[in-house]
Scaffold this active site. Structure first.
Site, PDB file in Angstrom:
ATOM      1  N   ARG A 111      55.141  -1.062 -11.187  1.00  0.00           N
ATOM      2  CA  ARG A 111      56.730  -1.374 -10.183  1.00  0.00           C
ATOM      3  C   ARG A 111      56.321   0.038  -8.842  1.00  0.00           C
ATOM      4  O   ARG A 111      55.485   0.435  -8.948  1.00  0.00           O
ATOM      5  CB  ARG A 111      58.635  -1.162 -10.891  1.00  0.00           C
TER       6      ARG A 111
ATOM      7  N   GLU B 106      57.219   1.232 -25.476  1.00  0.00           N
ATOM      8  CA  GLU B 106      58.862   0.366 -25.370  1.00  0.00           C
ATOM      9  C   GLU B 106      59.516  -0.127 -24.459  1.00  0.00           C
ATOM     10  O   GLU B 106      59.972  -0.514 -24.517  1.00  0.00           O
ATOM     11  CB  GLU B 106      60.083   2.128 -25.634  1.00  0.00           C
TER      12      GLU B 106
ATOM     13  N   HIS C  57      47.114  -0.154 -27.882  1.00  0.00           N
ATOM     14  CA  HIS C  57      47.680   0.569 -28.559  1.00  0.00           C
ATOM     15  C   HIS C  57      48.702  -1.174 -29.279  1.00  0.00           C
ATOM     16  O   HIS C  57      48.662  -1.382 -28.353  1.00  0.00           O
ATOM     17  CB  HIS C  57      48.813   0.860 -28.807  1.00  0.00           C
TER      18      HIS C  57
ATOM     19  N   GLY D 239      44.338   9.865 -22.156  1.00  0.00           N
ATOM     20  CA  GLY D 239      43.661   8.725 -20.909  1.00  0.00           C
ATOM     21  C   GLY D 239      43.220  10.489 -19.921  1.00  0.00           C
ATOM     22  O   GLY D 239      41.964   9.367 -18.869  1.00  0.00           O
TER      23      GLY D 239
ATOM     24  N   GLU E 296      49.844  10.811 -35.442  1.00  0.00           N
ATOM     25  CA  GLU E 296      49.746  11.904 -34.764  1.00  0.00           C
ATOM     26  C   GLU E 296      51.281  12.349 -35.851  1.00  0.00           C
ATOM     27  O   GLU E 296      52.100  13.018 -35.012  1.00  0.00           O
ATOM     28  CB  GLU E 296      50.450  10.686 -33.588  1.00  0.00           C
TER      29      GLU E 296
ATOM     30  N   GLU F 125      48.488  34.790 -33.456  1.00  0.00           N
ATOM     31  CA  GLU F 125      47.996  34.215 -34.726  1.00  0.00           C
ATOM     32  C   GLU F 125      48.269  32.645 -35.152  1.00  0.00           C
ATOM     33  O   GLU F 125      46.953  32.074 -36.180  1.00  0.00           O
ATOM     34  CB  GLU F 125      48.164  35.120 -36.450  1.00  0.00           C
TER      35      GLU F 125
ATOM     36  N   SER G 159      35.207  34.080 -41.278  1.00  0.00           N
ATOM     37  CA  SER G 159      35.008  35.844 -42.493  1.00  0.00           C
ATOM     38  C   SER G 159      35.356  34.583 -44.125  1.00  0.00           C
ATOM     39  O   SER G 159      36.057  33.917 -44.222  1.00  0.00           O
ATOM     40  CB  SER G 159      35.529  37.097 -42.050  1.00  0.00           C
TER      41      SER G 159
HETATM   42  P1  NDP Z   1      52.128   6.277 -19.288  1.00  0.00           P
HETATM   43  O1  NDP Z   1      53.016   6.863 -19.627  1.00  0.00           O
HETATM   44  O2  NDP Z   1      51.482   7.433 -19.415  1.00  0.00           O
HETATM   45  O3  NDP Z   1      52.305   5.586 -17.626  1.00  0.00           O
HETATM   46  C1  NDP Z   1      52.700   4.102 -18.386  1.00  0.00           C
HETATM   47  C2  NDP Z   1      52.697   3.340 -16.731  1.00  0.00           C
HETATM   48  O4  NDP Z   1      53.995   2.967 -16.960  1.00  0.00           O
HETATM   49  C3  NDP Z   1      53.240   4.564 -15.490  1.00  0.00           C
HETATM   50  O5  NDP Z   1      51.913   4.244 -14.203  1.00  0.00           O
HETATM   51  C4  NDP Z   1      54.965   3.754 -15.183  1.00  0.00           C
HETATM   52  O6  NDP Z   1      54.604   3.755 -13.742  1.00  0.00           O
HETATM   53  C5  NDP Z   1      54.390   2.439 -15.562  1.00  0.00           C
HETATM   54  N1  NDP Z   1      56.073   1.379 -16.333  1.00  0.00           N
HETATM   55  C6  NDP Z   1      56.183   2.258 -16.607  1.00  0.00           C
HETATM   56  N2  NDP Z   1      57.416   1.133 -16.480  1.00  0.00           N
HETATM   57  C7  NDP Z   1      57.602   0.686 -15.977  1.00  0.00           C
HETATM   58  C8  NDP Z   1      58.165  -0.957 -15.561  1.00  0.00           C
HETATM   59  N3  NDP Z   1      59.662  -0.592 -16.046  1.00  0.00           N
HETATM   60  N4  NDP Z   1      57.568  -1.880 -14.315  1.00  0.00           N
HETATM   61  C9  NDP Z   1      56.317  -1.279 -14.281  1.00  0.00           C
HETATM   62  N5  NDP Z   1      55.412  -0.209 -14.692  1.00  0.00           N
HETATM   63  C10 NDP Z   1      56.813   0.959 -15.675  1.00  0.00           C
HETATM   64  O7  NDP Z   1      51.166   5.496 -20.595  1.00  0.00           O
HETATM   65  P2  NDP Z   1      50.439   6.291 -21.258  1.00  0.00           P
HETATM   66  O8  NDP Z   1      48.830   5.641 -21.163  1.00  0.00           O
HETATM   67  O9  NDP Z   1      50.273   6.710 -22.163  1.00  0.00           O
HETATM   68  O10 NDP Z   1      50.205   4.174 -22.928  1.00  0.00           O
HETATM   69  C11 NDP Z   1      49.659   3.287 -22.274  1.00  0.00           C
HETATM   70  C12 NDP Z   1      49.890   2.297 -23.581  1.00  0.00           C
HETATM   71  O11 NDP Z   1      48.384   3.393 -23.855  1.00  0.00           O
HETATM   72  C13 NDP Z   1      50.136   2.632 -24.301  1.00  0.00           C
HETATM   73  O12 NDP Z   1      50.159   1.684 -25.240  1.00  0.00           O
HETATM   74  C14 NDP Z   1      49.915   3.469 -25.468  1.00  0.00           C
HETATM   75  O13 NDP Z   1      50.589   3.430 -26.983  1.00  0.00           O
HETATM   76  C15 NDP Z   1      48.283   3.105 -25.273  1.00  0.00           C
HETATM   77  N6  NDP Z   1      46.859   5.226 -25.291  1.00  0.00           N
HETATM   78  C16 NDP Z   1      47.929   5.902 -25.074  1.00  0.00           C
HETATM   79  C17 NDP Z   1      46.698   6.742 -24.744  1.00  0.00           C
HETATM   80  C18 NDP Z   1      47.244   8.001 -24.137  1.00  0.00           C
HETATM   81  O14 NDP Z   1      46.678   8.824 -23.792  1.00  0.00           O
HETATM   82  N7  NDP Z   1      48.157   7.971 -23.236  1.00  0.00           N
HETATM   83  C19 NDP Z   1      46.490   6.942 -26.217  1.00  0.00           C
HETATM   84  C20 NDP Z   1      45.597   5.510 -26.732  1.00  0.00           C
HETATM   85  C21 NDP Z   1      46.797   4.923 -25.834  1.00  0.00           C
HETATM   86  P3  NDP Z   1      55.817   4.962 -13.212  1.00  0.00           P
HETATM   87  O15 NDP Z   1      55.309   6.369 -12.233  1.00  0.00           O
HETATM   88  O16 NDP Z   1      56.761   3.801 -11.441  1.00  0.00           O
HETATM   89  O17 NDP Z   1      57.481   5.417 -14.240  1.00  0.00           O
HETATM   90 MG    MG Z   2      49.361   6.589 -30.730  1.00  0.00          MG
HETATM   91 MG    MG Z   3      43.411  36.362 -37.803  1.00  0.00          MG
END
Ligand code: NDP
Ligand code: MG
Ligand code: MG
EC number: 1.1.1.86
Length: 335
Positions: free
Chosen positions: A48, A83, A107, A133, A194, A226, A251
């Protein structure tokens, strides 16, 4: 021992000649797309308008609305927040999928909990890097990688497994090792890890230790050192050589105390609680709660986040990190 795939064991490139749409350009999205592009693949971004859109453009990608990116591509990697995926899938992805396309996840959440029910004529698999990431990108740029899991949910073309492994190689994960799993196993173990240990377990353990010291009259700054600051040093030792390596390095006093007190803190009923947490994950009670709260404007989520950000350990830590030039201090503004 389970089979681990490396660069030299993934020889057929099923991804070659295919156009890949990475949907989302956040933590995972920027890393997957940049790594794939550096490995010579044809990648477009679907997103978006907004911050990520601008960033992807600035990083040199062709950027399209989600529908457009899906229409053009053979492989669609969904890297939106878990979500959000269900709604974006229904409205913008599903209507634009063609027979024989591949739907990919990092995921298994939405497939496993049936929020997304893909048509039968597409491949569905996951490639899940086992790290954030930003590390997926940084380690790739340095010539190494974060390991990953792969799983196939639906093999419509007969090529899904090969495609999953090629994708894993495309993001660099086979440099470190890629292991096969199922959507069920990846989703449930990821959520459990997690919740019970990495995020939920560790933060509550640290907070409880901090509170115990502060309530007993010790300085909060000392308590912070600590129970929080030193956590990284201990975890690094375990990461490199397991618990025995950590215990080798500390230790004898610390090691003796570890044995006599660890089991007083993490009593058998903690494991019973972990089992209850796992049950809620397996039955879908956790995913329902998360999805319902999202539908409710994340009322519970945002309240809990605010409460946690107000804990004394956060303000003490902020001040202390400012005084430690070797810690690359990061400040998270309340989101
Ligand atoms: P992020 O929250 O970092 O990124 C989400 C992206 O989606 C952003 O670019 C956001 O853009 C975009 N977005 C949000 N809403 C919409 C929409 N309605 N339409 C279009 N684009 C949208 O996500 P993650 O990278 O953390 O997670 C992505 C997947 O990877 C998930 O399934 C997660 O479980 C999995 N995963 C994540 C890990 C991690 O390290 N974070 C590790 C392993 C797996 P905008 O800037 O516009 O909000
Ligand atoms: Mg996870
Ligand atoms: Mg100590």
């Amino acid at each position: 021992m389970t089979k681990v795939f490396y660069d030299n064991t993934v020889t057929e490139d099923a991804l070659q000649g295919k156009k890949i749409a990475v949907i989302g350009y956040g933590s995972q999205g920027h890393a997957h797309s940049q790594n794939l592009k550096d490995n010579g693949y044809d990648v477009v971004i679907g997103i978006r308008p907004g911050k990520s859109f601008d960033q992807a453009k600035e990083d040199g990608f062709e950027v399209y609305p989600v529908e457009e990116a899906v229409k053009q591509s053979d492989v669609v990697m969904i890297l939106l927040p878990d979500e959000i995926q269900g709604q974006v899938y229904k409205e913008e992805i599903e209507p634009n999928l063609d027979e024989g396309n591949a739907l990919v996840f990092a995921h298994g959440f939405n497939i496993h909990f049936k929020v997304i029910q893909p048509p039968e004529n597409v491949d569905v698999f996951l490639v899940a890097p086992k790290g954030p990431g930003h590390l997926v990108r940084r380690t790739f740029a340095e010539g190494s990688a974060v390991p990953a899991l792969y799983a196939v949910y639906q093999d419509a073309t007969g090529k899904a497994t090969q495609l999953a492994l090629s994708y894993a190689k495309g993001i660099g994960a086979t440099r470190a090792g890629v292991i096969g799993t199922s959507f069920e196993e990846e989703t449930e173990t990821d959520l459990f890890g997690e919740q019970a240990v990495l995020c939920g377990g560790v933060t509550k353990l640290i907070q409880s230790g901090f509170e115990t010291l502060v309530e007993a009259g010790y300085q909060p700054e000392i308590a912070y050192f600590e129970v929080l600051h030193e956590m990284k040093l201990i975890v690094d030792l375990m990461y490199e050589g397991g618990m025995e390596n950590m215990r080798y390095s500390i230790s004898n006093t610390a090691e003796f105390g570890d044995y006599v007190s660890g089991e007083r803190v993490i009593t058998p009923d903690v494991k019973d609680n972990m089992k209850a947490v796992l049950k809620d994950i397996q039955t879908g009670a956790f995913s329902d709660r998360f999805i319902k709260d999202n539908e409710n404007g994340f009322e519970e989520f945002l309240r809990m986040r605010k409460e946690q950000q107000g804990h004394q350990i956060e303000s003490v830590g902020r001040d202390l990190r400012d005084m430690m030039p070797f810690v690359k201090a990061k400040s998270i503004q309340s989101k």
